[in-house]
Design an enzyme around this catalytic site. Structure first.
Site, PDB file in Angstrom:
ATOM      1  N   LYS A 143       0.820  -1.208   0.000  1.00 18.65           N
ATOM      2  CA  LYS A 143       0.000   0.000   0.000  1.00 18.65           C
ATOM      3  C   LYS A 143       0.858   1.265   0.000  1.00 18.65           C
ATOM      4  O   LYS A 143       0.551   2.241  -0.686  1.00 18.65           O
ATOM      5  CB  LYS A 143      -0.944   0.002   1.194  1.00 18.65           C
ATOM      6  CG  LYS A 143      -1.981  -1.108   1.084  1.00 18.65           C
ATOM      7  CD  LYS A 143      -3.020  -1.043   2.140  1.00 18.65           C
ATOM      8  CE  LYS A 143      -3.810  -2.346   2.172  1.00 18.65           C
ATOM      9  NZ  LYS A 143      -4.441  -2.693   0.898  1.00 18.65           N
ATOM     10  N   ALA A 145       4.010   1.754  -1.150  1.00 20.89           N
ATOM     11  CA  ALA A 145       4.673   1.990  -2.445  1.00 20.89           C
ATOM     12  C   ALA A 145       3.646   2.387  -3.501  1.00 20.89           C
ATOM     13  O   ALA A 145       3.912   3.274  -4.329  1.00 20.89           O
ATOM     14  CB  ALA A 145       5.433   0.738  -2.879  1.00 20.89           C
ATOM     15  N   ASN A 288     -12.136   2.494   3.751  1.00 21.89           N
ATOM     16  CA  ASN A 288     -13.133   2.063   2.762  1.00 21.89           C
ATOM     17  C   ASN A 288     -14.363   1.584   3.546  1.00 21.89           C
ATOM     18  O   ASN A 288     -14.395   1.693   4.775  1.00 21.89           O
ATOM     19  CB  ASN A 288     -12.552   1.010   1.801  1.00 21.89           C
ATOM     20  CG  ASN A 288     -12.199  -0.305   2.514  1.00 21.89           C
ATOM     21  OD1 ASN A 288     -12.548  -0.511   3.676  1.00 21.89           O
ATOM     22  ND2 ASN A 288     -11.496  -1.176   1.821  1.00 21.89           N
ATOM     23  N   GLY A 326     -15.995   2.592  -3.340  1.00 20.65           N
ATOM     24  CA  GLY A 326     -15.903   1.922  -4.641  1.00 20.65           C
ATOM     25  C   GLY A 326     -16.571   2.730  -5.733  1.00 20.65           C
ATOM     26  O   GLY A 326     -16.321   3.942  -5.861  1.00 20.65           O
ATOM     27  N   ASP A 356      -5.431   2.685  -2.939  1.00 24.53           N
ATOM     28  CA  ASP A 356      -4.101   3.311  -2.964  1.00 24.53           C
ATOM     29  C   ASP A 356      -4.071   4.469  -3.958  1.00 24.53           C
ATOM     30  O   ASP A 356      -3.490   5.527  -3.688  1.00 24.53           O
ATOM     31  CB  ASP A 356      -3.030   2.274  -3.348  1.00 24.53           C
ATOM     32  CG  ASP A 356      -2.963   1.145  -2.333  1.00 24.53           C
ATOM     33  OD1 ASP A 356      -3.351   1.375  -1.174  1.00 24.53           O
ATOM     34  OD2 ASP A 356      -2.546   0.037  -2.707  1.00 24.53           O
TER      35      ASP A 356
HETATM   36  P1  ATP Z   1      -8.859  -1.861  -2.801  1.00 24.75           P
HETATM   37  O1  ATP Z   1      -8.880  -2.496  -1.434  1.00 24.75           O
HETATM   38  O2  ATP Z   1      -9.376  -2.750  -3.897  1.00 24.75           O
HETATM   39  O3  ATP Z   1      -7.587  -1.192  -3.127  1.00 24.75           O
HETATM   40  P2  ATP Z   1     -10.614  -0.064  -1.521  1.00 24.75           P
HETATM   41  O4  ATP Z   1     -11.724  -0.974  -1.048  1.00 24.75           O
HETATM   42  O5  ATP Z   1      -9.633   0.382  -0.512  1.00 24.75           O
HETATM   43  O6  ATP Z   1      -9.924  -0.673  -2.777  1.00 24.75           O
HETATM   44  P3  ATP Z   1     -12.635   1.475  -2.801  1.00 24.75           P
HETATM   45  O7  ATP Z   1     -13.478   2.230  -1.861  1.00 24.75           O
HETATM   46  O8  ATP Z   1     -13.193   0.231  -3.396  1.00 24.75           O
HETATM   47  O9  ATP Z   1     -11.224   1.251  -2.125  1.00 24.75           O
HETATM   48  O10 ATP Z   1     -12.198   2.417  -4.017  1.00 24.75           O
HETATM   49  C1  ATP Z   1     -11.427   3.587  -3.810  1.00 24.75           C
HETATM   50  C2  ATP Z   1     -11.820   4.604  -4.841  1.00 24.75           C
HETATM   51  O11 ATP Z   1     -11.556   4.083  -6.150  1.00 24.75           O
HETATM   52  C3  ATP Z   1     -13.298   4.970  -4.844  1.00 24.75           C
HETATM   53  O12 ATP Z   1     -13.589   5.972  -3.892  1.00 24.75           O
HETATM   54  C4  ATP Z   1     -13.482   5.412  -6.275  1.00 24.75           C
HETATM   55  O13 ATP Z   1     -13.015   6.743  -6.424  1.00 24.75           O
HETATM   56  C5  ATP Z   1     -12.546   4.507  -7.052  1.00 24.75           C
HETATM   57  N1  ATP Z   1     -13.227   3.310  -7.575  1.00 24.75           N
HETATM   58  C6  ATP Z   1     -13.198   2.067  -7.067  1.00 24.75           C
HETATM   59  N2  ATP Z   1     -13.925   1.209  -7.808  1.00 24.75           N
HETATM   60  C7  ATP Z   1     -14.439   1.941  -8.821  1.00 24.75           C
HETATM   61  C8  ATP Z   1     -15.270   1.659  -9.933  1.00 24.75           C
HETATM   62  N3  ATP Z   1     -15.742   0.427 -10.165  1.00 24.75           N
HETATM   63  N4  ATP Z   1     -15.582   2.671 -10.783  1.00 24.75           N
HETATM   64  C9  ATP Z   1     -15.121   3.910 -10.575  1.00 24.75           C
HETATM   65  N5  ATP Z   1     -14.316   4.252  -9.542  1.00 24.75           N
HETATM   66  C10 ATP Z   1     -13.975   3.289  -8.674  1.00 24.75           C
HETATM   67  O1  RIB Z   2      -3.825  -2.201  -1.826  1.00 23.68           O
HETATM   68  C1  RIB Z   2      -3.240  -3.165  -2.663  1.00 23.68           C
HETATM   69  C2  RIB Z   2      -1.988  -3.676  -2.040  1.00 23.68           C
HETATM   70  O2  RIB Z   2      -2.335  -4.346  -0.844  1.00 23.68           O
HETATM   71  C3  RIB Z   2      -1.254  -4.693  -2.868  1.00 23.68           C
HETATM   72  O3  RIB Z   2      -0.269  -4.114  -3.706  1.00 23.68           O
HETATM   73  C4  RIB Z   2      -0.679  -5.646  -1.843  1.00 23.68           C
HETATM   74  O4  RIB Z   2       0.707  -5.666  -1.804  1.00 23.68           O
HETATM   75  C5  RIB Z   2      -1.276  -5.221  -0.507  1.00 23.68           C
HETATM   76  O5  RIB Z   2      -0.404  -4.496   0.269  1.00 23.68           O
END
Ligand code: ATP
Ligand code: RIB
Length: 408
Positions: A143, A145, A288, A326, A356
């Site tokens: 996260k 990097a 999130n 999301g 990230d």
């Molecule tokens: P991950 O754990 O997969 O890195 P996360 O659960 O921490 O993601 P999310 O809330 O799912 O984070 O997504 C972060 C941001 O990315 C959202 O606030 C939105 O701006 C963008 N995003 C994520 N999914 C989508 C999507 N399907 N379409 C458009 N924007 C998206």
């Molecule tokens: O947020 C995505 C990251 O979570 C991946 O690159 C993985 O290394 C974990 O840290």
């Protein structure tokens, strides 16, 4: 002064002020303009600076020429000293309009580096099941990097601090950071733990992922190593952190940033109850939906429940709350008002690192002086482009984001 020392001091100067003329440097070091020209040409050859008419501009600077194994400062002594000093850190430039200019903010990021081993699958395997993957990659992740990558792609001047093992992956990390747009970095090496890794499944149906992380060296950061960041932390507008490092180090970095009056953004991922004990240090927290539910005890499933969770997290101590949702975008709460910032439509290919992308881009825009709402809109656009790409560290550019923002 010897040539090497002068060149190093020229780099220090450019690192701080971004550009300088030959004439100015010649008078600063009391040498001829010819000498300075030859210094600048040598530094340009090493791709540390770029020559421009009559002078030079910084490109980027790695603070180290090799991996660092040891350091020896006393953290508590340093903190006490800082707390007794009167500081006059510049106020943030407020509410700059969003424009095509490259971001000017400085972001310091403490966080993980992992090697991501990704399998693309038609669907996730069930317990006890083996299935054939459609493809596989091994690439940079973690996260910290990824967020450093995102913030630097957005145009911020990023200083990244991380720790790897004494294995072949440490060289992979060093190469990745050296060849990225990250302005400078400090990469420590653990004597005992390997470089962190993450085993990731990405579903080809909807780009969703499933991840198991072994943090390894990321969990061995010492207070002395945190103390070493003091100059960069003092210089930064924002410190951005996540939860993939040993928590005492994360907390020490927050205490140091607070003493240096640097704004603190915490992305509480992956969730741990430790987050509850540091909320008073946090200026902006960015969970999130899952993390917000765990933090608040309120199941986040829509905007109304997100508002309730944001209020609770604010009441627990975080000054401002951004819940990323999301494809629904982000919900902001500053203790008084809620604001929903919708996501941008995207053809999602791989959502690994969406959070990230959002966090790195948000930190860059916020450090640049944009309001929380402006920075969140920028981060939504940035992250919508990131989910359209494969790979957690594969981030879009600032100009691609500006084009997407203009399309709305
Ligand atoms: P991950 O754990 O997969 O890195 P996360 O659960 O921490 O993601 P999310 O809330 O799912 O984070 O997504 C972060 C941001 O990315 C959202 O606030 C939105 O701006 C963008 N995003 C994520 N999914 C989508 C999507 N399907 N379409 C458009 N924007 C998206
Ligand atoms: O947020 C995505 C990251 O979570 C991946 O690159 C993985 O290394 C974990 O840290």
């Amino acid at each position: 002064m010897f040539l090497e020392e002068r060149r190093s001091r020229i780099l220090d100067y450019l690192d701080k002020y971004d550009r300088a003329s030959v004439e100015y440097l010649a008078s600063l070091f009391t040498v001829t303009r010819e000498t300075i020209r030859s210094d600048l040409n040598a530094l340009a050859k090493q791709q540390l600076i770029q020559r421009c008419h009559g002078g030079a501009v910084i490109i980027r600077r790695s603070l180290q020429s090799k991996l660092i194994t040891e350091t020896g400062k006393d953290f508590e002594v340093l903190l006490k000293k800082l707390q007794h000093q009167t500081r006059h850190k510049n106020q943030r430039k407020k509410g700059l309009p969003m424009s095509n200019h490259a971001m000017k903010g400085k972001v310091c990021i403490l966080g993980s580096f992992n090697v991501d081993i990704v399998a693309k699958v038609d669907r996730f395997p069930k317990g006890g099941e083996s299935l054939l993957a459609k493809g596989s990659t091994l690439g940079p992740g973690g996260k910290g990097a990824n967020q450093a990558m995102a913030a630097s792609r957005a145009g911020a001047k990023v200083h990244f601090v991380s720790k790897v093992g004494k294995d072949q992956f440490s060289h992979f990390a060093y190469e990745h950071l050296s060849t990225s747009e990250i302005h400078s970095f400090r990469l420590y090496q653990s004597e005992t733990e390997p470089t962190g890794n993450a085993i990731i499944y990405v579903s080809q149906q909807n780009g969703e992922n499933m991840i198991a992380i072994y943090s390894g060296a990321n969990q061995t950061i010492t207070d002395e190593e945190i103390a070493d960041i003091t100059p960069e932390l003092e210089d930064a507008d924002v410190l951005l952190l996540q939860m993939e490092n040993n928590f005492p180090a994360t907390l020490s970095a927050m205490r140091l940033a607070r003493a240096l009056e640097t704004q603190i953004i915490l992305n509480p991922a992956p969730y741990s109850d430790d987050v509850l004990s540091c909320l008073n240090y946090v200026d902006i927290i960015t969970p999130n939906e899952t993390e917000a539910s765990l933090l608040s005890g309120i199941e986040v499933s829509d905007l109304d429940s997100a508002k309730a969770a944001a209020s609770k997290i604010h009441a627990l101590g975080a000054a401002r709350v951004i819940i990323t949702m999301g494809s629904r975008g982000a919900l902001l709460f500053d203790g008084q008002q809620y604001q929903h910032i919708p996501a941008f439509p995207a053809v999602s290919v791989d959502t690994t690192g969406a959070g990230d992308a959002f966090n790195g881009a948000f930190a860059a825009a916020f450090a640049d002086g944009q309001s929380v709402a402006q920075a969140a809109a920028y981060a939504n656009a940035f992250a919508s482009l990131a989910v359209e790409r494969e790979g957690a560290s594969n981030m879009p550019t600032h100009s691609q984001v500006m084009t997407r923002l203009a399309q709305r």
